[in-house]
Design a protein around this motif. Structure first.
Motif, PDB file in Angstrom:
ATOM      1  N   LEU A  10      -4.245 -13.227   0.520  1.00  0.00           N
ATOM      2  CA  LEU A  10      -4.825 -11.924   0.196  1.00  0.00           C
ATOM      3  C   LEU A  10      -6.012 -11.580   1.095  1.00  0.00           C
ATOM      4  CD1 LEU A  10      -4.677 -12.030  -3.717  1.00  0.00           C
ATOM      5  CD2 LEU A  10      -3.062 -10.960  -2.128  1.00  0.00           C
ATOM      6  N   LEU A  21      -6.445  -3.702  -0.269  1.00  0.00           N
ATOM      7  CA  LEU A  21      -5.460  -4.072  -1.275  1.00  0.00           C
ATOM      8  C   LEU A  21      -5.722  -3.442  -2.628  1.00  0.00           C
ATOM      9  CD1 LEU A  21      -4.893  -7.855  -0.404  1.00  0.00           C
ATOM     10  CD2 LEU A  21      -3.683  -5.837   0.444  1.00  0.00           C
ATOM     11  N   CYS A  47      -0.063  -5.535  -2.833  1.00  0.00           N
ATOM     12  CA  CYS A  47      -1.364  -4.958  -3.166  1.00  0.00           C
ATOM     13  C   CYS A  47      -1.630  -5.322  -4.618  1.00  0.00           C
ATOM     14  CB  CYS A  47      -1.407  -3.446  -2.927  1.00  0.00           C
ATOM     15  SG  CYS A  47      -0.360  -2.486  -4.030  1.00  0.00           S
ATOM     16  N   LEU A  48      -2.852  -5.151  -5.062  1.00  0.00           N
ATOM     17  CA  LEU A  48      -3.218  -5.622  -6.396  1.00  0.00           C
ATOM     18  C   LEU A  48      -2.498  -4.857  -7.503  1.00  0.00           C
ATOM     19  CD1 LEU A  48      -7.031  -6.192  -5.798  1.00  0.00           C
ATOM     20  CD2 LEU A  48      -5.182  -7.870  -5.688  1.00  0.00           C
ATOM     21  N   ALA A  61      -4.758 -18.109  -4.177  1.00  0.00           N
ATOM     22  CA  ALA A  61      -5.149 -17.247  -3.065  1.00  0.00           C
ATOM     23  C   ALA A  61      -5.819 -18.097  -1.983  1.00  0.00           C
ATOM     24  CB  ALA A  61      -6.103 -16.161  -3.550  1.00  0.00           C
ATOM     25  N   TYR A 164      -7.312 -15.867  -9.809  1.00  0.00           N
ATOM     26  CA  TYR A 164      -6.938 -16.587  -8.592  1.00  0.00           C
ATOM     27  C   TYR A 164      -7.567 -17.964  -8.550  1.00  0.00           C
ATOM     28  CZ  TYR A 164     -11.470 -15.794  -6.243  1.00  0.00           C
ATOM     29  OH  TYR A 164     -12.800 -15.800  -5.898  1.00  0.00           O
TER      30      TYR A 164
END
Length: 388
Positions: A10, A21, A47-48, A61, A164
């Motif tokens: 990410l 993102l 993307c988030l 991540a 994450y």
């Protein structure tokens, strides 16, 4: 169903690809429409908001910054460890910015893991359609199913932060073991010692040879700190050596099966069996050349290869057959790992399509309980035990 994706770059996408993102996937693609500096421009999948839409509430991540210390450099490398360290610190700063914005939350221990599971389970959008899927992972609080039932469920889901766990892919950026200890204090919980080719500490994909002296010291310090060993990308020599040198928890965050796609980047059945014996979980990846044999980057297309999401299910199933259960398989998509839709299954548009994998597993005869294990339960159990 709640999903746990064990490998996403990410911060690298945010900083090196300059992708915001927090924006929609359509907006990210539109902004890149005229760019040609990278082969995946305009074809990103992550993307988030798409993660939330697909139920990807957890991810591992990465921080990643290898160095180009010799002629072998199939991917970009920095000129010094200090530069690589600075790059990973920049990536950490992006994760911190996402935390401050309420977009993400870092998970560093069993209590944080349990708390985040509870958050996603008790939000209507998550619990309304699949509350039974969470029951095997957490203990639900009383009366929560009826709470906030008049609120818009989609709106509630859009507000959820993504949890994450911080992982370092390739340890080249660890200048000294003191830097590793500092990283642990920053929340680093897993390390893969190598990436592609020879590294500072170990040999990775397409290389040969075991750990050097510095690499053996790295493993000792990881074990002392309680850092998970990610065996992904280790060459065969380092893989087998790691099993002897490291007695702490280990996983393979994004790794497929050599029996289905012959290449040293994949694991042989013998390696998979060894990981099962160590209690590891293996996340199946979605990079096209790891899913089907004969893929030629830049030439083969998902359509010409007949590549669909069913292929990742085949790799998941292969691990389950070797293990004799569904307790060692998971998902580590590696989506947007320096590739986009041009190098993923043809029927995948965004990361939200990972949400179709549970249905595909059920169609193969997997029970609801086993599908839940693969979707998120195995990695949740692994972390709970590793951090207990």
């Amino acid at each position: 169903m709640l999903l746990f994706d064990a490998h996403l770059d990410l911060a690298r996408n945010a900083l090196e690809w300059n992708r915001d993102l927090t924006r929609s996937i359509d907006e990210i693609r539109q902004r890149e429409k005229e760019l040609t500096d990278k082969p995946d421009r305009g074809r990103g999948t992550v993307c988030l908001s798409e993660m939330r839409r697909g139920g990807v509430g957890f991810c591992v991540a990465t921080q990643i910054a290898r160095i180009a210390h010799n002629a072998y450099s199939p991917v970009f490398g920095w000129r010094s460890q200090e530069q690589a360290w600075a790059q990973t610190q920049g990536q950490l700063a992006w994760y911190r910015a996402m935390e401050e914005a309420g977009q993400m939350t870092q998970i560093k221990d069993a209590e944080g893991l349990k708390r985040h599971l509870k958050l996603w389970a008790e939000t209507p959008a998550a619990s309304s359609s699949s509350s039974s899927s969470f029951s095997s992972s957490i203990e639900k609080g009383p009366g929560k199913e009826d709470e906030n039932e008049d609120e818009n469920e989609d709106d509630q889901k859009r507000k959820l932060p993504i949890g994450y766990i911080l992982n370092l892919e390739g340890a080249d950026s660890i200048v000294t073991l003191k830097h590793l200890e500092r990283s642990y204090e920053q929340g680093l919980r897993a390390v893969g010692p190598a990436h592609y080719g020879p590294g500072v500490y170990a040999n990775g994909t397409d290389a040969t040879g075991g750990f050097n002296a510095k690499g053996r010291e790295l493993l000792k310090e990881m074990q002392r700190l309680g850092i998970i060993l990610d065996v992904t990308h280790l060459c065969d020599d380092c893989f087998w050596e790691a099993l002897d040198l490291f007695s702490g928890p280990m996983w393979a965050s994004h790794q497929n099966c050599r029996a289905l796609v012959p290449h040293n980047r994949q694991f042989s059945d013998e390696q998979i069996k060894a990981l099962v014996e160590r209690g590891a979980v293996i996340g199946a990846a979605l990079d096209a050349w790891m899913l089907v044999p004969g893929w030629v980057r830049g030439k083969t297309t998902p359509e010409s290869a007949g590549l669909t999401l069913e292929k990742i299910v085949e790799h998941i199933d292969h691990v389950c057959q070797i293990a004799g259960s569904a307790r060692h398989s998971g998902i580590g998509s590696d989506l947007d790992g320096a590739f986009g839709r041009e190098q993923t299954p043809a029927d995948l548009d965004t990361i939200a399509d990972l949400g179709r994998i549970p249905t595909m597993l059920k169609a193969r005869g997997y029970s609801e309980e086993n599908v839940t294990l693969i979707a998120h339960g195995n990695f949740v159990r692994f972390l709970t035990e590793a951090w207990s």
